[in-house]
Design a protein around this motif. Structure first.
Motif, PDB file in Angstrom:
ATOM      1  N   ALA A 186      -3.860  45.148  10.535  1.00 27.34           N
ATOM      2  CA  ALA A 186      -2.741  44.317  11.012  1.00 27.34           C
ATOM      3  C   ALA A 186      -2.942  42.831  10.736  1.00 27.34           C
ATOM      4  CB  ALA A 186      -2.510  44.546  12.504  1.00 27.34           C
ATOM      5  N   HIS A 187      -4.155  42.344  10.832  1.00 24.79           N
ATOM      6  CA  HIS A 187      -4.378  40.901  10.722  1.00 24.79           C
ATOM      7  C   HIS A 187      -4.989  40.498   9.378  1.00 24.79           C
ATOM      8  CE1 HIS A 187      -3.169  40.600  14.873  1.00 24.79           C
ATOM      9  NE2 HIS A 187      -4.044  41.533  15.193  1.00 24.79           N
ATOM     10  N   ASP A 188      -5.069  41.440   8.453  1.00 21.26           N
ATOM     11  CA  ASP A 188      -5.484  41.117   7.089  1.00 21.26           C
ATOM     12  C   ASP A 188      -4.303  40.537   6.317  1.00 21.26           C
ATOM     13  OD1 ASP A 188      -7.874  42.248   7.798  1.00 21.26           O
ATOM     14  OD2 ASP A 188      -7.574  44.119   6.696  1.00 21.26           O
ATOM     15  N   LEU A 189      -4.584  39.714   5.324  1.00 14.85           N
ATOM     16  CA  LEU A 189      -3.516  39.180   4.491  1.00 14.85           C
ATOM     17  C   LEU A 189      -2.920  40.314   3.656  1.00 14.85           C
ATOM     18  CD1 LEU A 189      -4.973  35.761   3.271  1.00 14.85           C
ATOM     19  CD2 LEU A 189      -3.405  36.216   5.178  1.00 14.85           C
ATOM     20  N   ALA A 190      -1.598  40.399   3.661  1.00 14.69           N
ATOM     21  CA  ALA A 190      -0.916  41.526   3.009  1.00 14.69           C
ATOM     22  C   ALA A 190      -1.224  41.606   1.518  1.00 14.69           C
ATOM     23  CB  ALA A 190       0.589  41.429   3.233  1.00 14.69           C
ATOM     24  N   GLY A 191      -1.382  40.446   0.887  1.00 16.51           N
ATOM     25  CA  GLY A 191      -1.597  40.433  -0.545  1.00 16.51           C
ATOM     26  C   GLY A 191      -2.901  41.055  -0.986  1.00 16.51           C
ATOM     27  N   TYR A 192      -3.848  41.240  -0.061  1.00 13.43           N
ATOM     28  CA  TYR A 192      -5.150  41.798  -0.411  1.00 13.43           C
ATOM     29  C   TYR A 192      -5.209  43.321  -0.244  1.00 13.43           C
ATOM     30  CZ  TYR A 192      -7.039  37.085  -0.731  1.00 13.43           C
ATOM     31  OH  TYR A 192      -7.274  35.795  -1.112  1.00 13.43           O
ATOM     32  N   LEU A 193      -4.173  43.912   0.311  1.00 10.68           N
ATOM     33  CA  LEU A 193      -4.181  45.363   0.499  1.00 10.68           C
ATOM     34  C   LEU A 193      -3.878  46.074  -0.815  1.00 10.68           C
ATOM     35  CD1 LEU A 193      -4.105  44.480   3.478  1.00 10.68           C
ATOM     36  CD2 LEU A 193      -2.632  46.449   3.922  1.00 10.68           C
ATOM     37  N   PRO A 194      -4.444  47.265  -1.029  1.00 11.90           N
ATOM     38  CA  PRO A 194      -4.143  48.024  -2.252  1.00 11.90           C
ATOM     39  C   PRO A 194      -2.684  48.457  -2.286  1.00 11.90           C
ATOM     40  CG  PRO A 194      -5.457  49.346  -0.737  1.00 11.90           C
ATOM     41  CD  PRO A 194      -5.422  47.961  -0.174  1.00 11.90           C
ATOM     42  N   HIS A 195      -2.243  48.825  -3.487  1.00 13.46           N
ATOM     43  CA  HIS A 195      -0.835  49.141  -3.726  1.00 13.46           C
ATOM     44  C   HIS A 195      -0.295  50.190  -2.755  1.00 13.46           C
ATOM     45  CE1 HIS A 195       2.850  49.965  -5.981  1.00 13.46           C
ATOM     46  NE2 HIS A 195       2.542  51.246  -5.898  1.00 13.46           N
ATOM     47  N   GLY A 196      -1.046  51.266  -2.542  1.00 11.73           N
ATOM     48  CA  GLY A 196      -0.565  52.333  -1.667  1.00 11.73           C
ATOM     49  C   GLY A 196      -0.306  51.858  -0.256  1.00 11.73           C
ATOM     50  N   GLN A 197      -1.177  50.975   0.246  1.00 15.95           N
ATOM     51  CA  GLN A 197      -0.988  50.458   1.595  1.00 15.95           C
ATOM     52  C   GLN A 197       0.155  49.452   1.652  1.00 15.95           C
ATOM     53  OE1 GLN A 197      -4.791  49.070   3.050  1.00 15.95           O
ATOM     54  NE2 GLN A 197      -5.581  51.155   3.267  1.00 15.95           N
ATOM     55  N   GLN A 198       0.403  48.742   0.557  1.00 19.06           N
ATOM     56  CA  GLN A 198       1.555  47.845   0.538  1.00 19.06           C
ATOM     57  C   GLN A 198       2.866  48.630   0.602  1.00 19.06           C
ATOM     58  OE1 GLN A 198       1.622  44.402  -1.883  1.00 19.06           O
ATOM     59  NE2 GLN A 198      -0.593  44.171  -1.926  1.00 19.06           N
ATOM     60  N   ARG A 199       2.890  49.825   0.019  1.00 23.43           N
ATOM     61  CA  ARG A 199       4.059  50.694   0.170  1.00 23.43           C
ATOM     62  C   ARG A 199       4.300  51.017   1.647  1.00 23.43           C
ATOM     63  NH1 ARG A 199       7.406  51.243  -4.109  1.00 23.43           N
ATOM     64  NH2 ARG A 199       6.290  51.549  -6.055  1.00 23.43           N
ATOM     65  N   LEU A 200       3.229  51.271   2.366  1.00 24.44           N
ATOM     66  CA  LEU A 200       3.354  51.615   3.785  1.00 24.44           C
ATOM     67  C   LEU A 200       3.824  50.417   4.605  1.00 24.44           C
ATOM     68  CD1 LEU A 200       0.105  53.756   4.192  1.00 24.44           C
ATOM     69  CD2 LEU A 200       2.451  54.573   3.827  1.00 24.44           C
ATOM     70  N   ILE A 201       3.395  49.214   4.220  1.00 23.03           N
ATOM     71  CA  ILE A 201       3.895  48.004   4.897  1.00 23.03           C
ATOM     72  C   ILE A 201       5.405  47.926   4.758  1.00 23.03           C
ATOM     73  CG2 ILE A 201       3.919  45.480   4.885  1.00 23.03           C
ATOM     74  CD1 ILE A 201       1.039  45.542   3.908  1.00 23.03           C
ATOM     75  N   GLU A 202       5.913  48.206   3.563  1.00 23.81           N
ATOM     76  CA  GLU A 202       7.361  48.157   3.336  1.00 23.81           C
ATOM     77  C   GLU A 202       8.106  49.129   4.244  1.00 23.81           C
ATOM     78  OE1 GLU A 202       9.446  46.533  -0.464  1.00 23.81           O
ATOM     79  OE2 GLU A 202       8.831  48.609  -0.667  1.00 23.81           O
ATOM     80  N   ILE A 203       7.566  50.325   4.382  1.00 23.91           N
ATOM     81  CA  ILE A 203       8.222  51.320   5.240  1.00 23.91           C
ATOM     82  C   ILE A 203       8.199  50.862   6.694  1.00 23.91           C
ATOM     83  CG2 ILE A 203       8.061  53.686   6.122  1.00 23.91           C
ATOM     84  CD1 ILE A 203       7.095  54.506   3.323  1.00 23.91           C
ATOM     85  N   ALA A 204       7.043  50.360   7.146  1.00 24.06           N
ATOM     86  CA  ALA A 204       6.954  49.877   8.524  1.00 24.06           C
ATOM     87  C   ALA A 204       7.930  48.734   8.764  1.00 24.06           C
ATOM     88  CB  ALA A 204       5.520  49.425   8.825  1.00 24.06           C
ATOM     89  N   ARG A 205       8.043  47.820   7.803  1.00 22.25           N
ATOM     90  CA  ARG A 205       8.968  46.685   7.945  1.00 22.25           C
ATOM     91  C   ARG A 205      10.415  47.176   8.008  1.00 22.25           C
ATOM     92  NH1 ARG A 205       7.405  42.847   3.879  1.00 22.25           N
ATOM     93  NH2 ARG A 205       8.524  44.120   2.369  1.00 22.25           N
ATOM     94  N   ALA A 206      10.768  48.135   7.146  1.00 27.53           N
ATOM     95  CA  ALA A 206      12.133  48.674   7.167  1.00 27.53           C
ATOM     96  C   ALA A 206      12.433  49.363   8.493  1.00 27.53           C
ATOM     97  CB  ALA A 206      12.320  49.652   6.013  1.00 27.53           C
ATOM     98  N   MET A 207      11.454  50.061   9.048  1.00 28.31           N
ATOM     99  CA  MET A 207      11.685  50.794  10.294  1.00 28.31           C
ATOM    100  C   MET A 207      11.818  49.870  11.493  1.00 28.31           C
ATOM    101  SD  MET A 207      12.125  53.809   9.355  1.00 28.31           S
ATOM    102  CE  MET A 207      12.358  54.409  11.027  1.00 28.31           C
ATOM    103  N   MET A 208      11.386  48.617  11.364  1.00 29.07           N
ATOM    104  CA  MET A 208      11.562  47.660  12.453  1.00 29.07           C
ATOM    105  C   MET A 208      13.035  47.415  12.754  1.00 29.07           C
ATOM    106  SD  MET A 208       8.807  46.400  13.934  1.00 29.07           S
ATOM    107  CE  MET A 208       9.261  44.744  14.479  1.00 29.07           C
ATOM    108  N   ALA A 209      13.901  47.674  11.787  1.00 27.72           N
ATOM    109  CA  ALA A 209      15.339  47.520  12.013  1.00 27.72           C
ATOM    110  C   ALA A 209      15.933  48.712  12.750  1.00 27.72           C
ATOM    111  CB  ALA A 209      16.063  47.324  10.679  1.00 27.72           C
ATOM    112  N   GLU A 210      15.097  49.708  13.073  1.00 20.94           N
ATOM    113  CA  GLU A 210      15.542  50.917  13.781  1.00 20.94           C
ATOM    114  C   GLU A 210      16.725  51.568  13.074  1.00 20.94           C
ATOM    115  OE1 GLU A 210      16.280  49.773  17.799  1.00 20.94           O
ATOM    116  OE2 GLU A 210      14.282  48.911  18.073  1.00 20.94           O
ATOM    117  N   PRO A 211      16.594  51.833  11.767  1.00 23.36           N
ATOM    118  CA  PRO A 211      17.741  52.348  11.013  1.00 23.36           C
ATOM    119  C   PRO A 211      18.048  53.805  11.323  1.00 23.36           C
ATOM    120  CG  PRO A 211      15.792  52.369   9.638  1.00 23.36           C
ATOM    121  CD  PRO A 211      15.392  51.694  10.932  1.00 23.36           C
TER     122      PRO A 211
END
Length: 259
Positions: free
Chosen positions: A145-170
């Protein structure tokens, strides 16, 4: 009533129809895949649905509301969120801040209230942070959670995108090539995650090149070729459809499949 209804959706660039009178529905709680060869119009169709590209003609209706005049940045407010084929992170910010940004689409306290940081705004920020941590736990990134996003590997950056999208409670999550660039273990984790979201009532609309992934995950599949819908049905039906086999492999493969 379908949750999402696409009717005769058409997008022309000059004389070229990138999407040509495409129609389909997504019902509540359904997982629908959109597939097709390169250049079939999948990404353009996704951009039409999410509002990044305007329709030339046709209609897109979500939860009974015509989306023609609703800009892309307001669609999360009515229950529609998306991810992108190319991950989009603020690499210099911590992972949790990247995820929290998705919640601001539904909570806009106003400029002057934000300036004075009244208790309501502070409480809202705490709520967003708590929700972001919950979604990071859901996707398996709570420890980052507190690591800089740019340093995470590609697969984990995909998961960040999903988590961010789900924050809108779609009510519906649009996923553009979510398995692109993932290894086998990451793809399996993504499959479990998306099934879990669907089990909790979220509809999913997925554009994807990974046929094994799409066949295992989706309830129905729409197939595009040269901008037009050429098939729609259950995965087993799509797998055997002569028009689909021809679109991907050519006429010789279709003749071989029929014999």
């Amino acid at each position: 009533m379908p949750l999402l209804s696409v009717r005769e959706a058409t997008k022309r660039f000059g004389g070229l129809a990138a999407v040509d009178r495409v129609s389909f529905d997504v019902t509540g709680g359904e997982v629908l895949g959109v597939i097709g060869p390169n250049g079939a119009g999948k990404s353009t169709l996704f951009n039409l649905i999410s509002g990044l590209t305007p329709l030339t003609s046709g209609r897109i209706v979500f939860a009974g509301r015509d989306l023609a005049r609703l800009p892309a940045h307001k669609r999360p407010q009515i229950g529609m969120a998306r991810t992108f084929q190319i991950v989009r992170q603020f690499g210099h910010l911590p992972v949790i801040d990247n995820v929290m940004l998705g919640g601001h689409t539904r909570t806009t306290p106003g400029f002057f209230r934000s300036l004075v940081r009244i208790p309501t705004v502070l409480a809202n920020e705490r709520r967003l942070r708590d929700a972001a941590m919950e979604w990071l736990a859901t996707v398996g990134l709570e420890a980052r959670a507190h690591d800089l996003a740019g340093y995470l590997p590609h697969g984990q950056q995909r998961l960040i995108e999903i988590a961010r999208a789900m924050m809108a409670e779609p009510d519906i999550l649009l996923l553009d090539e979510p398995a692109a660039g993932l290894n086998g273990a990451e793809t399996a984790h993504l499959m479990r995650l998306l099934r879990g979201l669907n089990d909790k009532g979220r509809s999913l609309l997925i554009v994807e090149h990974d046929m094994k992934f799409i066949m295992q995950l989706c309830d129905r599949i729409v197939v595009l070729d040269h901008g037009a819908r050429i098939a729609e049905g259950a995965p087993d039906d799509i797998r055997r459809d002569p028009a689909v086999i021809e679109a991907y492999l050519g006429k010789d493969a279709t003749s071989h499949a029929q014999h």
